[in-house]
Design a protein around this motif. Structure first.
Motif, PDB file in Angstrom:
ATOM      1  N   GLY A 267     -24.401  -6.583  -6.252  1.00 15.11           N
ATOM      2  CA  GLY A 267     -25.065  -6.438  -4.963  1.00 15.11           C
ATOM      3  C   GLY A 267     -24.224  -5.843  -3.863  1.00 15.11           C
ATOM      4  N   VAL A 268     -23.020  -5.374  -4.179  1.00 10.62           N
ATOM      5  CA  VAL A 268     -22.137  -4.797  -3.154  1.00 10.62           C
ATOM      6  C   VAL A 268     -22.534  -3.347  -2.879  1.00 10.62           C
ATOM      7  N   THR A 269     -22.600  -2.984  -1.626  1.00 11.82           N
ATOM      8  CA  THR A 269     -22.849  -1.602  -1.235  1.00 11.82           C
ATOM      9  C   THR A 269     -21.510  -0.921  -0.968  1.00 11.82           C
ATOM     10  N   LEU A 270     -21.260   0.165  -1.669  1.00  6.28           N
ATOM     11  CA  LEU A 270     -19.975   0.846  -1.550  1.00  6.28           C
ATOM     12  C   LEU A 270     -19.872   1.597  -0.229  1.00  6.28           C
ATOM     13  N   ALA A 271     -18.667   1.652   0.312  1.00  6.61           N
ATOM     14  CA  ALA A 271     -18.437   2.393   1.557  1.00  6.61           C
ATOM     15  C   ALA A 271     -18.614   3.883   1.316  1.00  6.61           C
ATOM     16  N   ALA A 272     -19.335   4.552   2.193  1.00 11.91           N
ATOM     17  CA  ALA A 272     -19.625   5.969   2.016  1.00 11.91           C
ATOM     18  C   ALA A 272     -18.368   6.826   2.078  1.00 11.91           C
ATOM     19  N   ASP A 273     -17.396   6.437   2.914  1.00 11.29           N
ATOM     20  CA  ASP A 273     -16.191   7.250   3.078  1.00 11.29           C
ATOM     21  C   ASP A 273     -15.116   6.957   2.041  1.00 11.29           C
ATOM     22  N   ASP A 274     -15.230   5.840   1.325  1.00  9.38           N
ATOM     23  CA  ASP A 274     -14.258   5.488   0.292  1.00  9.38           C
ATOM     24  C   ASP A 274     -14.927   4.600  -0.762  1.00  9.38           C
ATOM     25  N   PRO A 275     -15.839   5.178  -1.550  1.00 12.97           N
ATOM     26  CA  PRO A 275     -16.598   4.358  -2.508  1.00 12.97           C
ATOM     27  C   PRO A 275     -15.737   3.691  -3.569  1.00 12.97           C
ATOM     28  N   ALA A 276     -14.757   4.414  -4.108  1.00 16.53           N
ATOM     29  CA  ALA A 276     -13.918   3.845  -5.163  1.00 16.53           C
ATOM     30  C   ALA A 276     -13.026   2.735  -4.618  1.00 16.53           C
ATOM     31  N   GLY A 277     -12.389   2.991  -3.482  1.00 12.85           N
ATOM     32  CA  GLY A 277     -11.511   1.991  -2.891  1.00 12.85           C
ATOM     33  C   GLY A 277     -12.251   0.726  -2.513  1.00 12.85           C
ATOM     34  N   SER A 278     -13.447   0.879  -1.944  1.00 12.91           N
ATOM     35  CA  SER A 278     -14.228  -0.300  -1.554  1.00 12.91           C
ATOM     36  C   SER A 278     -14.676  -1.092  -2.778  1.00 12.91           C
ATOM     37  N   ALA A 279     -14.926  -0.406  -3.898  1.00  6.85           N
ATOM     38  CA  ALA A 279     -15.316  -1.101  -5.132  1.00  6.85           C
ATOM     39  C   ALA A 279     -14.162  -1.936  -5.671  1.00  6.85           C
ATOM     40  N   PHE A 280     -12.964  -1.363  -5.707  1.00 10.31           N
ATOM     41  CA  PHE A 280     -11.793  -2.107  -6.187  1.00 10.31           C
ATOM     42  C   PHE A 280     -11.509  -3.306  -5.284  1.00 10.31           C
ATOM     43  N   LYS A 281     -11.653  -3.111  -3.976  1.00 11.55           N
ATOM     44  CA  LYS A 281     -11.387  -4.207  -3.040  1.00 11.55           C
ATOM     45  C   LYS A 281     -12.425  -5.312  -3.191  1.00 11.55           C
ATOM     46  N   ALA A 282     -13.687  -4.939  -3.413  1.00 11.66           N
ATOM     47  CA  ALA A 282     -14.738  -5.939  -3.598  1.00 11.66           C
ATOM     48  C   ALA A 282     -14.523  -6.735  -4.874  1.00 11.66           C
ATOM     49  N   ALA A 283     -13.938  -6.082  -5.886  1.00 11.89           N
ATOM     50  CA  ALA A 283     -13.739  -6.751  -7.174  1.00 11.89           C
ATOM     51  C   ALA A 283     -12.558  -7.710  -7.153  1.00 11.89           C
ATOM     52  N   ALA A 284     -11.484  -7.358  -6.439  1.00 12.66           N
ATOM     53  CA  ALA A 284     -10.269  -8.185  -6.510  1.00 12.66           C
ATOM     54  C   ALA A 284      -9.554  -8.340  -5.181  1.00 12.66           C
ATOM     55  N   GLY A 285     -10.254  -8.134  -4.064  1.00 14.04           N
ATOM     56  CA  GLY A 285      -9.652  -8.359  -2.765  1.00 14.04           C
ATOM     57  C   GLY A 285      -8.495  -7.424  -2.478  1.00 14.04           C
ATOM     58  N   GLU A 286      -7.468  -7.933  -1.822  1.00 13.76           N
ATOM     59  CA  GLU A 286      -6.315  -7.130  -1.439  1.00 13.76           C
ATOM     60  C   GLU A 286      -5.576  -6.584  -2.662  1.00 13.76           C
ATOM     61  N   ALA A 287      -5.507  -7.402  -3.726  1.00 12.00           N
ATOM     62  CA  ALA A 287      -4.858  -6.939  -4.966  1.00 12.00           C
ATOM     63  C   ALA A 287      -5.618  -5.763  -5.562  1.00 12.00           C
ATOM     64  N   GLY A 288      -6.952  -5.802  -5.465  1.00  8.38           N
ATOM     65  CA  GLY A 288      -7.768  -4.699  -5.957  1.00  8.38           C
ATOM     66  C   GLY A 288      -7.516  -3.423  -5.180  1.00  8.38           C
ATOM     67  N   LEU A 289      -7.340  -3.553  -3.863  1.00 13.33           N
ATOM     68  CA  LEU A 289      -7.050  -2.375  -3.044  1.00 13.33           C
ATOM     69  C   LEU A 289      -5.707  -1.768  -3.434  1.00 13.33           C
ATOM     70  N   ARG A 290      -4.711  -2.628  -3.691  1.00 13.62           N
ATOM     71  CA  ARG A 290      -3.400  -2.126  -4.130  1.00 13.62           C
ATOM     72  C   ARG A 290      -3.522  -1.435  -5.496  1.00 13.62           C
ATOM     73  N   MET A 291      -4.333  -2.014  -6.369  1.00 13.18           N
ATOM     74  CA  MET A 291      -4.548  -1.417  -7.686  1.00 13.18           C
ATOM     75  C   MET A 291      -5.204  -0.044  -7.550  1.00 13.18           C
ATOM     76  N   PHE A 292      -6.172   0.037  -6.633  1.00  7.89           N
ATOM     77  CA  PHE A 292      -6.814   1.330  -6.387  1.00  7.89           C
ATOM     78  C   PHE A 292      -5.790   2.344  -5.894  1.00  7.89           C
ATOM     79  N   GLY A 293      -4.903   1.912  -4.989  1.00  7.10           N
ATOM     80  CA  GLY A 293      -3.872   2.807  -4.484  1.00  7.10           C
ATOM     81  C   GLY A 293      -2.997   3.344  -5.607  1.00  7.10           C
ATOM     82  N   LEU A 294      -2.666   2.478  -6.554  1.00  4.06           N
ATOM     83  CA  LEU A 294      -1.849   2.885  -7.696  1.00  4.06           C
ATOM     84  C   LEU A 294      -2.581   3.918  -8.552  1.00  4.06           C
ATOM     85  N   VAL A 295      -3.851   3.641  -8.841  1.00  5.48           N
ATOM     86  CA  VAL A 295      -4.649   4.568  -9.664  1.00  5.48           C
ATOM     87  C   VAL A 295      -4.818   5.903  -8.947  1.00  5.48           C
ATOM     88  N   LEU A 296      -5.149   5.861  -7.650  1.00 10.65           N
ATOM     89  CA  LEU A 296      -5.350   7.093  -6.887  1.00 10.65           C
ATOM     90  C   LEU A 296      -4.059   7.901  -6.811  1.00 10.65           C
TER      91      LEU A 296
END
Length: 414
Positions: A267-296
């Protein structure tokens, strides 16, 4: 750049171990070619596209992914086979087939690669911002220096092969972790692969162009030439490598799709300006955002390397001195990084313009390679090109014409 051919690696090596060193060098170069193509395709645009389409289509995007993988395999099998057997780069084949055609292809590839690399550098800066909190311009400049260091290293070919393999594996593992974290509806995704609730042909053509369009089409095949594994005697290696490279890209897209699908299904709506980053953050919070940064960051850095390497391969020939090729490659990275640092962002209008070029480059380059396969056996050293491969190549070519038409319409709208 050092070609890292068996002859280069076996100097001053005892005869008893010389063959083993040659074989190891050959395998390393082939693996590097596979990952160079795969990681060149997995860039910032790849991550954003996958997230956007997953958010919009949900599980139905699985069908588009499957179709794109099948078409991509058909394209890459022919590209790698013609380039690999002939031992000539795509623009060299173009000029042998029709004088001037190779220069036209080179101009399109280099222009698209130059503009897209600004976006790749920007992506690396944004990745380090999400991972470490670095200001994007600083992160982009540091990432460019890393790429330059690889090309300036004493054994640049070996360094390139190892870094793209390491970063490719890192991206896959990190995304796999996110799949388990987001708990996607795998059963629904499997069903939608063959029976989607909705289907969008434009989505399919978009991700095909993003996976085998522009410089990406030739990244692995041109690296294979530099590895020395060319000619009829290496057909098995060439075929296997072309399929594995696309399957690796497909695995990454599937994992990213599943990771984001789990978030969207919740049910999460992804951010239009950063859909991938917002998805990772929604899945695992701050750790998810760091993980997204690593992947990106990994995706962007390997794309910087791939864009620079492949674009410069169209500006040079196999007779170009190594020092000249290295200087041009470094200049290419410095120019694109410098533009990003000055303007602080990837120029959106130019990126859109370059994106439409992907749809033009693919049919032009693929027409050249298929013409060689069908009519210029002399350029393939007498090799009898398999009819089944010609046929699937022809079918894929028809689709590239559709992509080209879409690209022309896109240019008209700019």
């Amino acid at each position: 750049m050092s070609h890292d051919t068996p002859e280069n690696t076996s100097q001053s090596t005892p005869p008893s171990t010389g063959q083993a060193v040659k074989d190891a060098a050959g395998r390393s170069a082939v693996l590097g070619a596979i990952f160079l193509m795969a990681t060149s395709a997995i860039g910032p645009g790849f991550l954003t596209q996958t997230a956007q389409f997953t958010g919009a289509m949900g599980a139905a995007f699985a069908c588009a992914i499957l179709i794109s993988i099948v078409v991509d395999v058909a394209v890459q099998m022919n590209v790698w086979r013609v380039v690999g057997v002939s031992g000539l780069r795509a623009h060299e084949l173009g000029n042998r087939l029709l004088p001037g055609a190779g220069y036209a292809l080179a101009a399109l590839v280099v222009l698209g690669g130059l503009v897209f690399n600004i976006g790749n550098v920007a992506g690396s800066g944004i990745g380090l911002d999400a991972l470490l909190g670095l200001e994007p311009r600083i992160g982009g400049a540091l990432s460019a220096l890393v790429a330059i260091g690889i090309f300036l290293s004493r054994r640049a070919g070996l360094a390139l092969d190892r870094i793209v393999v390491a970063l490719g594996v890192l991206m896959i593992v990190a995304t796999l972790v996110m799949v388990f974290t987001s708990s996607p509806p795998v059963g629904e995704a499997l069903r939608s692969t063959v029976a989607p609730d909705t289907f969008d042909a434009k989505t399919v053509t978009t991700i095909i162009g993003g996976t085998v369009g522009g410089y990406i089409t030739y990244a692995g095949a041109h690296r294979l030439i530099d590895s020395g594994r060319t000619g009829v005697e290496h057909v098995a290696d060439i075929t296997r490598s072309s399929v594995i490279s696309i399957l690796l890209t497909g695995v990454m897209r599937i994992l990213l799709f599943l990771a984001i699908l789990g978030v969207v299904a919740g049910g999460v709506t992804l951010a239009a300006d950063d859909p991938a980053g917002s998805a990772f953050k929604a899945a695992a919070g701050e750790a998810g955002l760091r993980m997204f940064g690593l992947v990106l960051w990994a995706a962007a850095l390997t794309s910087v390397i791939g864009a620079a390497y492949t674009s410069v391969s169209f500006l040079t020939t196999q007779r170009t001195p190594e020092k000249v090729r290295t200087a041009i490659t470094v200049g290419f990275i410095v120019l694109t990084a410098g533009i990003f640092v000055v303007i602080e962002q990837a120029p959106a209008k130019l990126l859109i313009f370059a994106g439409t070029f992907n749809g033009l480059i693919l049919p032009l380059g693929f027409t050249v390679l298929l013409a060689v396969a069908w009519f210029r056996r002399d350029l393939l050293h007498g090799y009898r090109y398999p009819m089944w491969l010609k046929v699937i190549g022809l079918l894929a070519w028809l689709l590239t014409l559709w992509l080209g038409w879409q690209a022309l319409q896109g240019l008209a709208d700019l």
